[in-house]
Design a protein around this motif. Sequence first.
Motif, PDB file in Angstrom:
ATOM      1  N   GLY A 147      -2.025 -18.250 -24.474  1.00 20.14           N
ATOM      2  CA  GLY A 147      -3.351 -18.742 -24.827  1.00 20.14           C
ATOM      3  C   GLY A 147      -4.335 -17.624 -25.097  1.00 20.14           C
ATOM      4  N   ASN A 148      -4.015 -16.401 -24.647  1.00 15.99           N
ATOM      5  CA  ASN A 148      -4.914 -15.271 -24.897  1.00 15.99           C
ATOM      6  C   ASN A 148      -4.890 -14.888 -26.377  1.00 15.99           C
ATOM      7  OD1 ASN A 148      -5.356 -15.265 -22.184  1.00 15.99           O
ATOM      8  ND2 ASN A 148      -4.474 -13.234 -21.791  1.00 15.99           N
ATOM      9  N   LYS A 149      -5.999 -14.341 -26.834  1.00 13.14           N
ATOM     10  CA  LYS A 149      -6.072 -13.890 -28.220  1.00 13.14           C
ATOM     11  C   LYS A 149      -5.210 -12.647 -28.429  1.00 13.14           C
ATOM     12  CE  LYS A 149     -10.671 -15.632 -29.401  1.00 13.14           C
ATOM     13  NZ  LYS A 149     -12.047 -15.266 -29.873  1.00 13.14           N
ATOM     14  N   LEU A 150      -4.559 -12.592 -29.590  1.00 15.33           N
ATOM     15  CA  LEU A 150      -3.805 -11.414 -29.992  1.00 15.33           C
ATOM     16  C   LEU A 150      -4.718 -10.494 -30.787  1.00 15.33           C
ATOM     17  CD1 LEU A 150      -0.566 -13.241 -31.179  1.00 15.33           C
ATOM     18  CD2 LEU A 150      -0.778 -11.824 -29.119  1.00 15.33           C
ATOM     19  N   SER A 151      -4.546  -9.189 -30.639  1.00 16.97           N
ATOM     20  CA  SER A 151      -5.411  -8.229 -31.331  1.00 16.97           C
ATOM     21  C   SER A 151      -5.318  -8.339 -32.844  1.00 16.97           C
ATOM     22  CB  SER A 151      -5.051  -6.802 -30.900  1.00 16.97           C
ATOM     23  OG  SER A 151      -5.254  -6.623 -29.522  1.00 16.97           O
ATOM     24  N   GLY A 154      -4.766 -14.771 -34.026  1.00 18.49           N
ATOM     25  CA  GLY A 154      -3.995 -15.838 -33.414  1.00 18.49           C
ATOM     26  C   GLY A 154      -3.978 -15.729 -31.899  1.00 18.49           C
ATOM     27  N   ARG A 155      -3.199 -16.591 -31.271  1.00 20.50           N
ATOM     28  CA  ARG A 155      -3.074 -16.591 -29.823  1.00 20.50           C
ATOM     29  C   ARG A 155      -1.609 -16.504 -29.408  1.00 20.50           C
ATOM     30  NH1 ARG A 155      -7.746 -17.817 -27.150  1.00 20.50           N
ATOM     31  NH2 ARG A 155      -9.478 -18.583 -28.442  1.00 20.50           N
ATOM     32  N   LEU A 156      -1.388 -15.930 -28.264  1.00 19.62           N
ATOM     33  CA  LEU A 156      -0.030 -15.769 -27.739  1.00 19.62           C
ATOM     34  C   LEU A 156       0.493 -17.106 -27.230  1.00 19.62           C
ATOM     35  CD1 LEU A 156       2.229 -13.708 -27.017  1.00 19.62           C
ATOM     36  CD2 LEU A 156       1.156 -13.536 -24.751  1.00 19.62           C
ATOM     37  N   THR A 157       1.706 -17.461 -27.671  1.00 16.03           N
ATOM     38  CA  THR A 157       2.370 -18.683 -27.202  1.00 16.03           C
ATOM     39  C   THR A 157       3.784 -18.319 -26.778  1.00 16.03           C
ATOM     40  OG1 THR A 157       3.388 -19.321 -29.309  1.00 16.03           O
ATOM     41  CG2 THR A 157       1.075 -19.944 -28.970  1.00 16.03           C
ATOM     42  N   PRO A 158       4.483 -19.227 -26.096  1.00 12.42           N
ATOM     43  CA  PRO A 158       5.883 -18.934 -25.723  1.00 12.42           C
ATOM     44  C   PRO A 158       6.788 -18.706 -26.934  1.00 12.42           C
ATOM     45  CG  PRO A 158       5.029 -20.744 -24.407  1.00 12.42           C
ATOM     46  CD  PRO A 158       4.013 -20.470 -25.473  1.00 12.42           C
TER      47      PRO A 158
END
Length: 221
Positions: A147-151, A154-158
């Motif tokens: 759920g955290n933002k990627l640099s 987008g956002r990190l998902t499994p």
Amino acid sequence: MRPHLNLRARHAATALGALCSAISLAALPGTARSDSTPAGHAAIAADIAPGKSRLNVLAGRQASVRGRVLSGAAGRPALLQRRSGTGWATIDRATTRAGGAFGFAFRPRQSGSARLRVGVDAARREIGRLNVYRHAAVSWYGPGLYGNKLSCGGRLTPGTLGVAHKTLPCGARVTLRRGDRVVRVRVVDRGPYVGGREFDLTSATRAKLHFGGVGSLLVAS
């Protein structure tokens, strides 16, 4: 005078008939001159048959590309090229041998990954991707951070495939290898921020490689 004129006319007609026959024969399949045999034809892409090649190597080790030209012509210049930016750069040259066989052997010094193609005459055919690996220290991340933002957006998902790196451009492709398992992913984030590690794999990337956690992988970037 008429008998002489008739005789001349007959001779002219005979010569014209012979000329027409010669032209007709030259146009028939199988009656072409020797310089139109397969050995004299310019190669086309379909004539270039890739053979056994070694395209996954460590930096400094020998890579090789083999194949043949199906027309079987010997003495033709052949070249090996790698994709470079928007063009192609020649990295080795050879001459076809008896039966049209060709071979290249070279030692790439720097890690990287690029498409290769072989050229004979004006024909070009891509033959695969050259991966030149080096060892890199890697770790992975994911659980607790979904759920955290990627640099890089987008956002990190499994299911996010990619790696984190401190300086490689966002979107740059990286090839990772562990045994027979190979994945090619993009830089999607920044990190790792632990000393001595160069890449952080997302959880999904780690799973595809069956990677344990912290250690060394072969990397082509």
